[in-house]
Design a protein around this motif. Sequence first.
Motif, PDB file in Angstrom:
ATOM      1  N   LYS A 220       0.850  -1.208   0.000  1.00 17.30           N
ATOM      2  CA  LYS A 220       0.000   0.000   0.000  1.00 17.30           C
ATOM      3  C   LYS A 220       0.880   1.250   0.000  1.00 17.30           C
ATOM      4  O   LYS A 220       0.651   2.196  -0.771  1.00 17.30           O
ATOM      5  N   ALA A 221       1.909   1.233   0.850  1.00 17.14           N
ATOM      6  CA  ALA A 221       2.816   2.386   0.927  1.00 17.14           C
ATOM      7  C   ALA A 221       3.578   2.542  -0.393  1.00 17.14           C
ATOM      8  O   ALA A 221       3.739   3.669  -0.894  1.00 17.14           O
ATOM      9  N   LEU A 222       4.003   1.428  -0.948  1.00 17.56           N
ATOM     10  CA  LEU A 222       4.737   1.465  -2.219  1.00 17.56           C
ATOM     11  C   LEU A 222       3.859   2.060  -3.319  1.00 17.56           C
ATOM     12  O   LEU A 222       4.315   2.884  -4.121  1.00 17.56           O
ATOM     13  N   PHE A 223       2.588   1.682  -3.328  1.00 14.71           N
ATOM     14  CA  PHE A 223       1.673   2.224  -4.331  1.00 14.71           C
ATOM     15  C   PHE A 223       1.451   3.724  -4.117  1.00 14.71           C
ATOM     16  O   PHE A 223       1.586   4.523  -5.041  1.00 14.71           O
ATOM     17  N   ASP A 224       1.139   4.086  -2.888  1.00 17.51           N
ATOM     18  CA  ASP A 224       0.842   5.495  -2.608  1.00 17.51           C
ATOM     19  C   ASP A 224       2.030   6.402  -2.911  1.00 17.51           C
ATOM     20  O   ASP A 224       1.878   7.480  -3.471  1.00 17.51           O
ATOM     21  N   GLU A 225       3.206   5.926  -2.541  1.00 14.82           N
ATOM     22  CA  GLU A 225       4.383   6.796  -2.657  1.00 14.82           C
ATOM     23  C   GLU A 225       5.046   6.731  -4.030  1.00 14.82           C
ATOM     24  O   GLU A 225       5.614   7.721  -4.488  1.00 14.82           O
TER      25      GLU A 225
END
Lengths: 329, 445
Positions: B250-255
């Motif tokens: 999720k963090a990888l996608f958002d960032e």
Amino acid sequence: MTRASLSGGPDGSVRAAGAVAVPTSAARSSRWRSATARRLTFGYLLLAPAALYVLLLVGAPFLFSLWLAVSDANVGEPVAHFVGLENFRSAWEMDTFWIAMRNSVVFLVVAAIFKSLLGTSLAFLLLQDFKGKKIVRGLVVIPFTLPVAISVLSWKWMYDSQFSVINWVLSRIGVIGGYGSESWPVWLGQPGLALLSCIAVNVWRTFPFSAIVLLAGFTAVPLEVLDAAKVDGCSFFQRFRNIVVPMIFPILMIGFLFDTVFTLSDLSVVYLLTQGGPGNASKILPVLAYQIGIQAGNLGRGAAIALFLVPLLLPAMILVLRNIKRREW
Amino acid sequence: MSDTPHTLTERPATSRRHFLRASGTGLAGASLLTMLDAKKAPAQIKGTTLRILQWSHFIPAYDAWFDNKFAKEWGDKNGVKVRVDHIPHLELPARMAAEYAAGAGHDIIMNGSSILTRLYYKSLLDISDVYEKIGKERGGWIPSAGPLVTVEGRQYGFPMFYILLPMLYRKDLFDANNLKAPDTWELARVAARTLKAKGHPTGIQFSQCADANLNWRSLLFSFGGAEADASGNNILIDSKETREALKFAKALFDEGMTPEVFSWDDASDNRFLASGVGCWIHDAISAYRTTEDTNPNVFKNTMIGLEPAGPGGKRVSTSAANVYMVWKFSKNQQAAKEFLTHFGLEFKEGMVQSRGYNMPYLLGDAKKPMPVIGADPKMSILQEFPPMVAFYGYPGPFTTPIQEVVNLFVLPDMFTRVARGQNIEEVMKWGVGEYRRIFSKHKTA
């Protein structure tokens, strides 16, 4: 009236003939039976190839799929066992099944609306007299006649997240921002858009079929009737609703039936564009049935899911066929 | 009529069936041994036709070599007419089902990515003899090869090659921004965050395609997660590690990503890298080759990295397996076995022709330097992958329930749901529910 009836009874010759030639009721019945039987036999003989064709190519596979749906048939297992309604129950319990069911209904309804609108408009356009009409009539059926894999792969490129020609045009005319901006649509990646994009391709492929069916109907309406209605002051929509539609109703219904079947069983468009993704957002029943039945090898469960299309199709078929029959009388 | 039931002790020591089976196996084994010694097939296959069905390789030159040289030369030498048919890899399961139902078709059929050994083994030829002999001859198989083709202790398939999905990253962009090579998933995330702001995001498929199934499993397994235990019967997906992997994705996608990843198919990331936009992708080297052919400037700066390590330093590279199988209904089983033997013995030439795409299951072929990749400084890192290679179901085998999980894209859908903003616990509840439902169904069956 015969002389005999005028004189109040049969004359002598008739009486004599009656005594000799009048057949008994058994002979009469046998002669009738043989004539009728001959006619019936001939009729059935003519019907037999069609009946055989339907039985072999439709009836047998349908019965086989019914058997698969109530069995634990598996692609690698030579023997299947009866499991009752277990496959239906397991489909019923699947979250993905209900998403696919909902998407199938949305797909069918939205596609039908757009195909009716576009098909009717195109049919009216093709009715007009203009130069090159024959060529245009030939060209409009191209989407329907192109191999589905080729046309859908072209659309896949047009929907590409990075190189979409649709987005490129929209961006150039200022409707959306550039690649990477918030307003850049990802046609096959946003849940709502993904299903709509698949529907759009299905509509593009099959609305020429609706147009051709309607065109055939429109050309069958006698011009005198339309002219008379025009003289009586009927508007275009009044003529369409009160004259054209009732007269071509059977053709409309048959077109509707074909279209419903084609749309509901359309596996290729969704499978080639999204495989049902993202996150099942565009999954429809045929795709789910294929993934479970063929790719995962559970023929029984795949068949059960595919058979859920029947309750969706059956009411439409009954409605259409009943309407046509009523109008025939 | 005797009422006494037959017992095992009353049965003859060797039944006719046992005798035929034993003598058949002996004959086949003997001819195989002779053939291995002579490196030549026996005379009884002369004049026969061998039909092979396999995918259209992502490196088209490989198909040309395989059909017109490798198979043809073997056929000419042994008097066998070899016909090779190619279809897209996604169509292989449907074709296999059709051939099974018809009881006719090709002699050798390939399985790509979706390995259906456990589903079809009753209709497949037991080729344990070929598997064992080639294994012995070439120094043994990598540990993850066996479970792909083994059912009840027998081998019903021949592992062909597997396809690695390493990190492919833009060294020029990393260097210009003082970023370390993406040796860990955390470093990859930092790079994506930094470079997205400069117009170079990253991307992994959050969609229903084969790469999504492979990539997210690599991340999950490197984070310490697991799908099923070694027996393949018990689900291990409901774990802290799975939750951590989902949180990280999720963090990888958002960032570091843009929403286009929700629409990607297996080739989208190839184009993304070749276009010069992507800062890194996690993909097969076909992406590297596509870039080489279409954008030499980007290719010059594209490096291949080791499988990124998870938080605990674990590296698991989920690879796409490819396996050959022989139908039991094949009328040319002997020629099929001999062709597979030849394929196993001459594997290295296939590596050359596939430009390093085909990775070996045989330890002898995996010795450094490997052909092509051993000689290329940028690709030589691929030689480090064999010990970390895993397949679907890790650490368990690729069972039929796992196959259904894979075909229904349950795991990529879990990652997609989280990336779209759904609560991790809700996603776990859905995902674990799907795993349990599928496993219990197969258990009941």
